[in-house]
Scaffold this active site. Structure first.
Site, mmCIF file in Angstrom:
data_model
loop_
_atom_site.group_PDB
_atom_site.id
_atom_site.type_symbol
_atom_site.label_atom_id
_atom_site.label_comp_id
_atom_site.label_asym_id
_atom_site.label_seq_id
_atom_site.Cartn_x
_atom_site.Cartn_y
_atom_site.Cartn_z
ATOM 1 N N LYS A 286 0.809 -1.227 0.000
ATOM 2 C CA LYS A 286 0.000 0.000 0.000
ATOM 3 C C LYS A 286 0.840 1.274 0.000
ATOM 4 O O LYS A 286 0.308 2.361 -0.248
ATOM 5 C CB LYS A 286 -0.936 0.010 1.225
ATOM 6 C CG LYS A 286 -1.867 -1.200 1.308
ATOM 7 C CD LYS A 286 -2.965 -1.190 0.258
ATOM 8 C CE LYS A 286 -3.890 -2.379 0.425
ATOM 9 N NZ LYS A 286 -4.981 -2.401 -0.563
ATOM 10 N N LYS B 78 0.788 4.908 -4.895
ATOM 11 C CA LYS B 78 1.350 3.589 -5.249
ATOM 12 C C LYS B 78 1.932 3.618 -6.653
ATOM 13 O O LYS B 78 2.825 2.839 -6.979
ATOM 14 C CB LYS B 78 0.261 2.507 -5.168
ATOM 15 C CG LYS B 78 -0.351 2.353 -3.787
ATOM 16 C CD LYS B 78 -1.661 1.573 -3.862
ATOM 17 C CE LYS B 78 -2.472 1.766 -2.600
ATOM 18 N NZ LYS B 78 -3.918 1.590 -2.806
ATOM 19 N N GLU C 4 -7.154 -2.584 -9.893
ATOM 20 C CA GLU C 4 -8.306 -2.395 -10.776
ATOM 21 C C GLU C 4 -8.903 -1.019 -10.536
ATOM 22 O O GLU C 4 -9.749 -0.584 -11.317
ATOM 23 C CB GLU C 4 -9.374 -3.461 -10.495
ATOM 24 C CG GLU C 4 -9.104 -4.776 -11.190
ATOM 25 C CD GLU C 4 -10.174 -5.822 -10.919
ATOM 26 O OE1 GLU C 4 -10.891 -5.702 -9.910
ATOM 27 O OE2 GLU C 4 -10.267 -6.764 -11.712
HETATM 28 C C1 LIG Z 1 -7.373 -7.793 -9.875
HETATM 29 C C2 LIG Z 1 -7.058 -7.116 -8.578
HETATM 30 C C3 LIG Z 1 -7.339 -5.768 -8.422
HETATM 31 C C4 LIG Z 1 -7.008 -5.097 -7.244
HETATM 32 N N1 LIG Z 1 -7.164 -3.738 -7.154
HETATM 33 C C5 LIG Z 1 -6.629 -3.078 -6.093
HETATM 34 C C6 LIG Z 1 -6.572 -1.658 -6.073
HETATM 35 O O1 LIG Z 1 -7.022 -0.967 -6.987
HETATM 36 N N2 LIG Z 1 -5.956 -1.050 -5.006
HETATM 37 C C7 LIG Z 1 -5.435 -1.773 -3.966
HETATM 38 O O2 LIG Z 1 -4.891 -1.180 -3.037
HETATM 39 N N3 LIG Z 1 -5.507 -3.131 -3.950
HETATM 40 C C8 LIG Z 1 -6.061 -3.802 -4.995
HETATM 41 N N4 LIG Z 1 -6.096 -5.177 -5.012
HETATM 42 C C9 LIG Z 1 -5.561 -5.912 -3.865
HETATM 43 C C10 LIG Z 1 -6.567 -6.858 -3.187
HETATM 44 O O3 LIG Z 1 -7.379 -6.153 -2.319
HETATM 45 C C11 LIG Z 1 -5.755 -7.954 -2.480
HETATM 46 O O4 LIG Z 1 -5.085 -8.727 -3.450
HETATM 47 C C12 LIG Z 1 -6.609 -8.882 -1.641
HETATM 48 O O5 LIG Z 1 -7.186 -8.188 -0.575
HETATM 49 C C13 LIG Z 1 -5.770 -10.034 -1.104
HETATM 50 O O6 LIG Z 1 -4.710 -9.555 -0.323
HETATM 51 P P1 LIG Z 1 -3.178 -9.815 -0.649
HETATM 52 O O7 LIG Z 1 -2.925 -9.432 -2.090
HETATM 53 O O8 LIG Z 1 -2.442 -8.891 0.277
HETATM 54 O O9 LIG Z 1 -2.859 -11.257 -0.404
HETATM 55 C C14 LIG Z 1 -6.441 -5.839 -6.180
HETATM 56 C C15 LIG Z 1 -6.196 -7.206 -6.340
HETATM 57 C C16 LIG Z 1 -6.460 -7.826 -7.519
HETATM 58 C C17 LIG Z 1 -6.098 -9.283 -7.686
#
Ligand SMILES: Cc1cc2nc3c(=O)[nH]c(=O)nc-3n(C[C@H](O)[C@H](O)[C@H](O)COP(=O)(O)O)c2cc1C
Length: 216
Positions: free
Chosen positions: A14, A74, A164
């Site tokens: 983050k 980010k 996303e």
């Molecule tokens: C396709 C996708 C889009 C995501 N979009 C965002 C985003 O725009 N901003 C963000 O801070 N996290 C984003 N995330 C992070 C997810 O919230 C995170 O992968 C999920 O909570 C699982 O946690 P971890 O990746 O720490 O294991 C995204 C994850 C994925 C896979």
């Protein structure tokens, strides 16, 4: 470290340490992972925009304004940012390029094998045209590349953020993607987290195995 250890260790970063850069050799490995990603009928319906300079990242940050401003630091503070794009259509030109590449790479024993591959791929493309989900089909392929990138980054000791939460229209306009037959899809920041990253210390949370698997 085992592959599962990398999957456990990786997390969505983050906040980045803006003073740290990923070395070029590591970046090239990640790009090669993207290029080698599998796709249905080897359709490879993607394109990747890679930003490492402050100017390049500022351009990608134009997709993180307004409702998506929470993602802007980010993008600006990461070492590298990759925008994963898909094609707007599976054009005849692209299909011809694919077949030519497979031919040049020695995939076909003879002309019959080449024609079989061409027909097979065309039948899938036509099926998805008829179903009206060709864009969605291409996006699914691109998400496989996203998965490779995230696990690959972790295995190389990098932090990453899939996003996303981006203004795809703004990015398309900023980069002239429509004119190139492309659409932006999802963005990934890469680098090293900062001390201020609250997410680094949080435990991973996933549903338990008995809920997500049916073993037959
Ligand atoms: C396709 C996708 C889009 C995501 N979009 C965002 C985003 O725009 N901003 C963000 O801070 N996290 C984003 N995330 C992070 C997810 O919230 C995170 O992968 C999920 O909570 C699982 O946690 P971890 O990746 O720490 O294991 C995204 C994850 C994925 C896979």
């Amino acid at each position: 470290m085992s592959l599962v250890s990398f999957a456990r260790k990786r997390y969505t970063t983050k906040a980045y340490d803006a003073s740290r850069q990923v070395d070029q050799a590591t970046v090239e490995q990640l790009l090669e992972l993207l290029r080698l990603s599998p796709s249905s009928v080897n359709s490879q319906p993607w394109h990747f925009v890679v930003a490492s300079s402050a100017e390049g990242k500022a351009r990608l940050a134009k997709g993180t304004q307004g409702a998506f401003a929470y993602n802007q630091p980010k993008v600006l503070d990461a070492s590298h940012v990759i925008l994963i794009c898909t094609q707007r259509d599976m054009s005849d030109t692209h299909l011809a390029v694919l077949l030519g590449q497979e031919s040049a790479d020695g995939r076909f024993r003879d002309e019959a094998a080449r024609i079989t591959q061409q027909n097979t791929r065309n039948s899938y493309v036509n099926l998805h045209r008829e179903l009206g989900d060709i864009s969605h089909w291409m996006e699914k392929q691109a998400y496989l590349a996203l998965g490779s990138l995230l696990l690959g980054a972790a295995s190389l000791g990098l932090d990453a953020t899939p996003m996303e939460g981006i203004d795809r229209e703004a990015l398309d306009a900023e980069l002239g993607l429509a004119e190139r037959g492309l659409s932006s899809l999802v963005m990934v920041s890469l680098g090293y987290h900062s001390d201020g990253d609250f997410n680094a210390a949080l435990p991973k949370s996933r549903l338990p195995a008995e809920r997500v698997f049916t073993r037959l």
